[in-house]
Scaffold this motif. Structure first.
Motif: not given
Length: 713
Positions: A622-630
């Motif tokens: 979740t943390d990695s995906v949220e950062l990259l998607v943002s």
């Protein structure tokens, strides 16, 4: 058989000595040509013959011309031979191959001395292939062996000329000479062999290419009267002769090779050259039982051949030097041609290999297999090609094409069209547009550049395929249950015609189905038309699928089964085969959203991605995906004017795709400490497993992939 009276005795001997392959007189030529094929003898009785050798037994020697005959006397005096006076007793003719013939051969060979140059066996002067010597050429029994030598040389050179590669030519020389002309032979060739006009650098190295000798268990069978206790048998050439020889500059072997002419082994030049070539441990028979013959190609000496006879066999005669010269010349020219042919084959193989993909990609949702067969071993290059090109959104483009002909020109045009198709596929153009641009490219290449092509795009998410055809045979779809159908695709005009439109159709691509793309070489030949071959291919697929029941057949064995339908007369053209097994991506593994380009869009994208990861049980990402998607969505919203797309796909990896309507691709750069932005792609590059950007006809797509946790794989 009637023979012309002028074909006997000294006249035929003079002809043999004047030329290595003399032209017989018209009367003799007609007599030989009128003989039945089965009665022409290729071996001389004087050279030795094995019982059971192909062909009839040799005829007894014809009597020589009477001593007082007017035609023979002038020719004998021209050769310096003593001619008996009329009424003198007639000399006895030695028995061919017997001891008398051995004692009668007393000629010695030699070579002219020359000054050594750095290219020690290179561009020496052309010299006639005749046997010079220390004591003059020996006198052969022309009345009994001249015609046989001509027949042997003709048969041997034909056998050598039949070879197309290096091994076949050297083998032809060995099989033609042993045991008919010699009991053993050694063939040395330069290593490496020069090609064409290449001038080799470095030392000249000769390497033993092949040896051949009369087997021990059959020695002596050709002459039952020969003594069984041999004082000088032929040694084991495979173990005694040197495998490698470096020719010394100015040495005796270099002088013999530069002389070009064959020499007897007991000549002054050969006595020093043979140990250098064969090694000190190799023994050779004395007297005229060894011939050293240089192998000269078109421009330089490329090797040497050593002919050896046993001690209990008649020694070589002076005319045998001419025979050895002819054998060496034909072998050397054949080796030259074989080397050039090998270079052409290598170029063709490399060209074809670089024009076709080394390996097929394995995108998610589809499995691929391929085959390529040239038209023939002598035509290794052709215009058939296939390709599989990954596209954004886990899609894949499947391409198969065929340029007219199977030549170097066809392969070059094929390479240009394949490169053009890859470039157009990278722009994510529709299949019909791709064929339209290929047609324009073919017209730019020339007015006669014609090709057929089939271009398809498979979408594993939508389970659909879009196909456009340009005069190519239609594809065949093998369903999971074993049903095979020929897809109804508009045929279109071939590429290169110009001024035509191409139509694309969209069809279902169910999971478990197999699409087969092929070129016309698989279904068309001289014995069947295209549609008959297509029907046979469809039936072949049905029979193959029946063997595996409800499960689809494996792709690799399926390709082999398809090629197994080819018969002996079905290989008239190249064959390219591409098989695609549709597996698809389940809808439950896909999450797709449209986002308006607003400042709040980045936060909305993070929330949507978090929900999808929770549903899939991938909370660890979740943390990695949220950062990259943002970061990626923020860059898209900043410049986009239309809605932004966000898609997550769960396969063997987690893939995220963000699309917008701006065609400019982002580039990774190093931000300075004072910059407020420019670090988004740097974070993506550090955290993602892979990432990239692809330009589309409607904008671009930026994507990245993350590895799944161990429990989710």
């Amino acid at each position: 058989m009637t023979e012309h009276p002028n074909s006997h005795g000294g006249q035929r001997t003079a002809q043999v000595r004047q030329s290595a392959v003399p032209a017989p007189e018209p009367g003799r030529a007609r007599a030989v040509a009128d003989e039945p094929e089965g009665t022409r003898r290729a071996e001389s009785p004087a050279l030795g013959r094995l019982p059971g050798h192909d062909g009839p037994e040799p005829a007894p020697p014809r009597p020589a011309r009477e001593p007082g005959a007017p035609a023979a006397a002038p020719r004998a005096r021209a050769r310096g031979e003593a001619h008996p006076e009329p009424g003198a007793p007639r000399p006895a003719v030695p028995r061919p191959g017997g001891p008398e013939a051995a004692r009668g051969a007393a000629a010695q060979g030699g070579t002219d001395r020359g000054t050594a140059v750095p290219d020690i066996i290179g561009d020496g002067p052309e010299r006639p292939a005749s046997g010079g010597g220390d004591g003059g050429a020996g006198k052969g029994h022309a009345g009994t062996t001249g015609g046989e030598r001509l027949r042997f040389v003709g048969a041997a050179t034909r056998r050598i000329a039949r070879g197309i590669d290096l091994d076949e030519i050297v083998l032809g020389l060995c099989r033609a000479t042993v045991p008919t002309f010699a009991d053993a032979i050694l063939v040395y060739l330069r290593d490496p062999l020069p090609v064409g006009d290449e001038r080799p650098v470095g030392p000249v190295v000769l390497r033993l290419r092949r040896t051949d000798q009369l087997p021990e268990h059959v020695r002596g069978l050709e002459d039952p009267d020969a003594p069984q206790d041999r004082a000088e048998p032929v040694p084991d050439l495979a173990g005694g002769a040197a495998e490698r020889c470096e020719v010394r500059i100015g040495g005796p072997l270099a002088e013999v090779l530069r002389g070009v002419r064959p020499v007897f082994g007991d000549s002054s030049a050969a006595r020093a050259a043979l140990p250098e070539l064969l090694g000190d441990e190799q023994d050779v028979p004395d007297r005229h039982r060894t011939i050293l013959a240089p192998l000269r190609g078109r421009r330089r000496v490329i090797g040497a051949a050593v002919f050896i006879r046993r001690a209990d066999r008649a020694a070589f005669e002076g005319d045998d030097l001419l025979v050895a010269a002819q054998l060496a010349t034909h072998t050397a020219l054949g080796v030259d041609k074989a080397v050039l042919y090998g270079r052409e084959v290598y170029i063709a193989d490399e060209l074809q290999r670089t024009m076709l993909p080394d390996s097929l990609p394995q995108p998610t949702g589809v499995r691929l297999a391929s085959r390529y067969l040239p038209a023939a071993e002598t035509a290794r290059v052709g215009g058939d090609w296939y390709d599989a090109i990954p596209l954004p959104g886990n899609r894949v483009a499947l391409v198969v094409g065929d340029v007219m002909g199977h030549s170097m020109t066809s392969a070059a045009i094929m390479g240009q069209l394949r490169t053009t198709a890859q470039t157009l596929a990278g722009l994510d153009l529709p299949p019909a547009e791709v064929l339209h641009h290929l047609d324009e490219q073919a017209q730019r290449l020339g007015s006669d550049r014609m090709a057929t092509c089939l271009y398809a795009v498979y979408d594993p998410v939508a389970h659909r395929i879009v196909i456009a055809n340009a005069g190519h045979p239609p594809p065949i779809l093998l369903h999971r249950g074993g049903r095979a159908e020929v897809l109804r695709v508009p045929p279109g005009a071939p590429i290169g015609v110009g001024g035509v439109d191409f139509e694309a159709v969209e069809l279902d691509a169910p999971a478990g189905a197999t699409l087969l793309l092929y070129t016309d070489g698989l279904v068309e030949s001289r014995i069947r038309d295209v549609w008959t071959g297509i029907e046979q291919l469809r039936e072949r697929l049905i029979d193959t699928a029946r063997l595996t029941g409800p499960n689809p057949p494996p792709l690799e064995p399926l390709c082999d089964e398809v090629l197994g339908m080819l018969g002996p007369g079905d290989r008239d053209d190249d064959i390219a085969l591409l098989a695609a097994r549709f597996e698809g991506i389940a809808p439950s593994d896909v999450a797709y959203w449209f986002l308006d380009p607003r400042p709040q869009t980045a936060g909305q994208a993070r929330r949507l991605a978090r929900r999808a990861l929770t549903r899939w049980g991938l909370e660890e990402l979740t943390d990695s995906v949220e950062l990259l998607v943002s970061e990626v969505v923020t860059n898209a919203v900043r410049y986009a004017e239309r809605p932004v797309t966000l898609r997550l796909l769960r396969t063997d990896v987690l893939r995220c795709e963000v699309g917008d309507d701006v065609p400019q691709l982002p580039r990774l750069r190093q931000a300075r400490p004072s910059d407020e932005g420019g670090r988004g792609l740097y974070l993506v590059n550090r955290l993602a497993r892979r990432w990239g950007a692809t330009r589309l006809s409607t904008g671009k797509v930026v994507w990245f992939e993350l590895a799944l946790p161990g429990h989710a794989r």
